[in-house]
Design a protein around this motif. Structure first.
Motif, mmCIF file in Angstrom:
data_model
loop_
_atom_site.group_PDB
_atom_site.id
_atom_site.type_symbol
_atom_site.label_atom_id
_atom_site.label_comp_id
_atom_site.label_asym_id
_atom_site.label_seq_id
_atom_site.Cartn_x
_atom_site.Cartn_y
_atom_site.Cartn_z
ATOM 1 N N MET A 22 0.824 -1.213 0.000
ATOM 2 C CA MET A 22 0.000 0.000 0.000
ATOM 3 C C MET A 22 0.867 1.275 0.000
ATOM 4 N N LEU A 23 2.046 1.214 0.647
ATOM 5 C CA LEU A 23 2.893 2.408 0.684
ATOM 6 C C LEU A 23 3.347 2.776 -0.725
ATOM 7 N N LEU A 24 3.501 1.758 -1.600
ATOM 8 C CA LEU A 24 3.860 2.038 -2.995
ATOM 9 C C LEU A 24 2.629 2.473 -3.790
ATOM 10 N N VAL A 25 1.471 1.888 -3.457
ATOM 11 C CA VAL A 25 0.234 2.251 -4.154
ATOM 12 C C VAL A 25 -0.073 3.740 -3.942
ATOM 13 N N LEU A 26 0.248 4.247 -2.742
ATOM 14 C CA LEU A 26 0.040 5.679 -2.476
ATOM 15 C C LEU A 26 1.244 6.504 -2.926
ATOM 16 N N GLY A 27 2.430 5.971 -2.695
ATOM 17 C CA GLY A 27 3.659 6.745 -2.899
ATOM 18 C C GLY A 27 4.024 6.958 -4.362
ATOM 19 N N ILE A 28 3.978 5.900 -5.167
ATOM 20 C CA ILE A 28 4.403 6.022 -6.569
ATOM 21 C C ILE A 28 3.503 6.997 -7.348
ATOM 22 N N PRO A 29 2.153 6.879 -7.259
ATOM 23 C CA PRO A 29 1.325 7.877 -7.956
ATOM 24 C C PRO A 29 1.541 9.300 -7.438
ATOM 25 N N ALA A 30 1.782 9.443 -6.122
ATOM 26 C CA ALA A 30 2.029 10.781 -5.579
ATOM 27 C C ALA A 30 3.302 11.368 -6.196
ATOM 28 N N LEU A 31 4.336 10.537 -6.269
ATOM 29 C CA LEU A 31 5.597 10.991 -6.857
ATOM 30 C C LEU A 31 5.410 11.309 -8.347
ATOM 31 N N ALA A 32 4.634 10.466 -9.028
ATOM 32 C CA ALA A 32 4.361 10.692 -10.454
ATOM 33 C C ALA A 32 3.615 12.011 -10.653
ATOM 34 N N THR A 33 2.616 12.278 -9.793
ATOM 35 C CA THR A 33 1.849 13.523 -9.891
ATOM 36 C C THR A 33 2.773 14.726 -9.764
ATOM 37 N N ILE A 62 5.085 14.965 -12.924
ATOM 38 C CA ILE A 62 4.440 15.318 -14.191
ATOM 39 C C ILE A 62 3.722 16.672 -14.130
ATOM 40 N N PHE A 63 2.915 16.859 -13.063
ATOM 41 C CA PHE A 63 2.047 18.044 -13.056
ATOM 42 C C PHE A 63 2.616 19.233 -12.287
ATOM 43 N N TYR A 64 3.486 18.973 -11.327
ATOM 44 C CA TYR A 64 4.009 20.077 -10.511
ATOM 45 C C TYR A 64 5.526 20.090 -10.563
ATOM 46 N N SER A 65 6.080 20.036 -11.777
ATOM 47 C CA SER A 65 7.527 19.870 -11.905
ATOM 48 C C SER A 65 8.291 21.093 -11.393
ATOM 49 N N SER A 66 7.595 22.232 -11.264
ATOM 50 C CA SER A 66 8.316 23.419 -10.783
ATOM 51 C C SER A 66 8.506 23.380 -9.258
ATOM 52 N N MET A 67 7.772 22.493 -8.612
ATOM 53 C CA MET A 67 7.923 22.384 -7.147
ATOM 54 C C MET A 67 9.226 21.652 -6.845
ATOM 55 N N PRO A 68 10.020 22.138 -5.853
ATOM 56 C CA PRO A 68 11.288 21.455 -5.583
ATOM 57 C C PRO A 68 11.054 20.018 -5.106
ATOM 58 N N ASP A 69 11.918 19.097 -5.539
ATOM 59 C CA ASP A 69 11.799 17.684 -5.165
ATOM 60 C C ASP A 69 11.806 17.488 -3.654
ATOM 61 N N ALA A 95 -2.858 13.873 -0.096
ATOM 62 C CA ALA A 95 -3.875 14.849 0.316
ATOM 63 C C ALA A 95 -3.469 16.261 -0.108
ATOM 64 N N PHE A 96 -2.175 16.536 -0.021
ATOM 65 C CA PHE A 96 -1.647 17.843 -0.418
ATOM 66 C C PHE A 96 -1.948 18.112 -1.895
ATOM 67 N N PHE A 97 -1.727 17.082 -2.739
ATOM 68 C CA PHE A 97 -1.981 17.262 -4.167
ATOM 69 C C PHE A 97 -3.471 17.368 -4.470
ATOM 70 N N VAL A 98 -4.292 16.626 -3.684
ATOM 71 C CA VAL A 98 -5.750 16.705 -3.863
ATOM 72 C C VAL A 98 -6.222 18.137 -3.635
ATOM 73 N N THR A 99 -5.685 18.759 -2.584
ATOM 74 C CA THR A 99 -6.062 20.146 -2.283
ATOM 75 C C THR A 99 -5.542 21.094 -3.356
ATOM 76 N N LEU A 100 -4.292 20.855 -3.772
ATOM 77 C CA LEU A 100 -3.655 21.704 -4.764
ATOM 78 C C LEU A 100 -4.407 21.669 -6.092
ATOM 79 N N ALA A 101 -4.917 20.501 -6.449
ATOM 80 C CA ALA A 101 -5.643 20.355 -7.710
ATOM 81 C C ALA A 101 -7.088 20.823 -7.579
ATOM 82 N N GLN A 102 -7.452 21.301 -6.386
ATOM 83 C CA GLN A 102 -8.798 21.833 -6.127
ATOM 84 C C GLN A 102 -9.902 20.832 -6.448
#
Lengths: 427, 172
Positions: free
Chosen positions: A19-30, A33-40, A289-296
């Motif tokens: 489950m940690l990968l099921v949540l972690g890998i898509p979060a990292l991918a998001t 891909i979508f917020y590449s200007s945010m520092p790693d 959750a952070f990305f969910v909020t960010l994507a409104q």
């Protein structure tokens, strides 16, 4: 675009990734891909920032206490007491399963562990007094669901942390909802016992009852410390959790003499590992959750609901369906982490009380765990009790039906969830 | 490996028991009252810090013991070759993901140390807190790697959960 990420998560989930990968890998991918200007580095900061919180310290402490009580004498003695008090009535073994699951579930907080423990302790006796195989199995699986509701419940601590609601209020509400659910199951037991002419178990005398009470003696201090401490205004839930660990160690080691140094070390390590498996999900879920909020996403859901002219009633029905489906496939904590961030802001926008929403969500996840054909607890029961999945599925249906009725009551009559918290803690 | 495992266990048990002791001491001190309690203001922060190290310190062991949550019913019912291939894929993905997380965390340690930010009550440089994910994800990555090369078996030799003794007075 968001669908690609969701699809990725679903593929990983079905393929059996942790489950940690099921949540972690898509979060990292998001992020990539979508917020590449945010520092790693912000990614790591988000994983840690969320879990560095005093409220969440209640989780390791309650897990530790549960580990000590479950592997020692405290839980067993509490179940022994329930049995001495109600076991002798007609259908009494059924009530023992419900009451015992509440007692054990409340200390262990884990539905699967409750199924395993109760199954081993009372399944043979349920059969011997004449309950059918499928009814006994269904009752065992369904009763374990109360573990999520009766305090102290890890599920409520996580929900409280995510939404900023009071843990004390959530615990009080959970107690009420758990009792309503237990009552619904007890009615089913009553009907079944009357319909099939179940025998009553051997009579327990007043003397035996007193003996069971004395046996339980010190174990009863546990609920007193946790509930009395929190609602007496002496402890915060986190402090009550820490004190309950010390109490469990003292009682198991010096009164019951069932805990030596080697066993303490072993149980500490087990509890530490259980803690890690939950917290790593919280850490990964925090990023999500952070990305969910960010994507409104919550705003988009609200907008959509306004567009189709849906009110709170329709929204709550949709919430029920979402959480039920999630509860069938994934563990309770992950279900919360995935669904609460997008749906909670919508609920508050509709004026739904946060405590009430917490009850709906938790009851749903619990129900998902026992709903055929995928409910997780069905498979746990099948492997721990060594019974075929099909007989458990046959037995669990009446309880799912009772659960739906309770769920509807909880969903559309908020005062059932709010009465006890308001009574104890004021409005 | 044997020594690493022993070190992890000693670390976890020591940290966890100290957390319980410190936090309880804090409660007792407050109930007793007096000036002693106010000297213990650092306990809350210290225990939170220890919890973070506890959590990340146990990640590797949790994987080795098959304790991480996952939905494996479908995977485990696949035919043998497909099942093994999928397991290896998970190990490879897990190894790379956690190694990358450890790498990011390490850079964060360096970055935050450079800013010289201090923690509120313990006055520790805050950068050190990110050593927990560095170590934790490294240990996790190591376990995924060992599982990938079949040096450990994390799938089939899982521990049996929860031993439950019979209730006193159960007539069975």
């Amino acid at each position: 675009m968001i669908f690609i990420v969701i699809l990725l998560a679903v593929v990983l989930l079905v393929a059996g990734f942790e489950m940690l990968l099921v949540l972690g890998i898509p979060a990292l991918a998001t992020k990539t891909i979508f917020y590449s200007s945010m520092p790693d580095l912000a990614f790591i900061q988000k994983t840690l920032g969320g879990i560095n919180h005093t409220t969440l310290l209640a989780i390791p402490f309650f897990i530790f206490a549960a580990q000590l009580m479950g592997s020692g004498q405290i839980a067993a003695r509490l179940i022994g007491l329930v049995r001495a008090l109600v076991g002798h009535t007609r259908g009494g073994m059924g009530y023992t399963v419900i009451g015992g699951s509440m007692a054990f579930g409340s200390v262990s907080g884990s539905a699967p562990a409750t199924v395993a423990a109760m199954g081993r302790m009372v399944y043979p006796q349920m059969r011997s007094v004449g309950f059918s195989d499928k009814f006994s199995l269904g009752l065992l699986v369904a009763s374990a669901e109360t573990a999520l509701l009766i305090p102290p419940s890890i599920t409520f601590i996580i929900y409280g942390w995510m939404t900023g609601s009071s843990i004390s209020r959530l615990f009080a509400g959970g107690l009420a909802v758990g009792l309503v659910l237990g009552l619904a199951f007890a009615i089913l037991v009553k009907i079944e016992a009357w319909r099939t002419g179940v025998k009553s178990f051997e009579k327990s005398t007043a003397r035996q009852k007193l003996q069971a009470l004395l046996d339980a003696g010190w174990s009863l201090g546990m609920p007193v410390i946790i509930l009395g401490g929190i609602y007496g205004g002496i402890f915060t839930p986190t402090e009550a959790a820490a004190v309950s660990v010390v109490y469990a160690i003292l009682i198991e080691a010096f009164i019951y003499k069932s805990l030596g140094f080697a066993k303490l070390v072993e149980q500490t390590e087990r509890a530490a590992i259980s803690t890690a498996t939950i917290f790593i999900l919280l850490a990964m879920g925090g990023v999500l959750a952070f990305f969910v909020t960010l994507a409104q996403i919550p705003a988009q859901i609200t907008e959509f609901l306004t567009l189709i002219d849906a009110g709170p009633v329709t929204f709550l029905l949709a919430v029920n369906i979402c959480f039920l489906v999630a509860g069938m496939f994934i563990d309770p904590n992950s279900a919360l982490l995935i669904l609460v961030p997008p749906l909670y802001p919508v609920a508050t926008a509709f004026g739904i009380d946060p405590i009430h929403f917490g009850m709906i969500v938790t009851l749903n996840i619990g129900m998902g765990m026992i709903t055929p054909p995928f409910g997780l607890d069905i498979f746990v029961a099948s492997s721990t009790l060594d019974r075929p999945v099909m007989s458990i599925i046959k037995g669990v249906w009446p309880f799912v039906a009772a659960n739906i009725i309770v769920l509807m009551i909880i969903t559309y009559i908020p005062s059932v969830s709010l009465f006890v918290p308001n009574l104890i803690l004021g409005k | 490996m044997r020594y690493l495992r022993l070190a992890e266990r000693v670390f976890l048990v020591t940290v966890f028991l100290s957390m319980v002791a410190l936090f309880t001491l804090n409660v007792v001190a407050r109930e007793v009252g007096g000036t002693f309690a106010s000297q213990l203001a650092w306990v809350d922060e210290a225990v939170r810090l220890m919890n973070i190290f506890l959590v990340f310190g146990a990640l590797g062991l949790a994987l080795e013991k098959g304790r991480h949550v996952g939905i494996d019913t479908i995977r485990e019912s696949l035919p043998h070759t497909a099942k093994i291939t999928l397991r290896k894929m998970i190990d490879a993905c897990g190894c790379i993901f956690s190694a990358y997380m450890a790498y990011l965390a390490f850079h964060l340690v360096l970055f935050v140390l450079k800013t010289g930010q201090q923690s509120p009550t313990l006055d520790l440089p805050i950068g050190w807190i990110y050593m927990a994910p560095v170590a934790g994800f490294a240990l996790l990555s190591l376990r995924y790697f060992l599982s990938l090369i079949s040096a450990i078996d994390r799938f089939d030799s899982q521990e049996n959960e929860e031993e439950v003794p019979a209730a006193p007075g159960t007539r069975s």
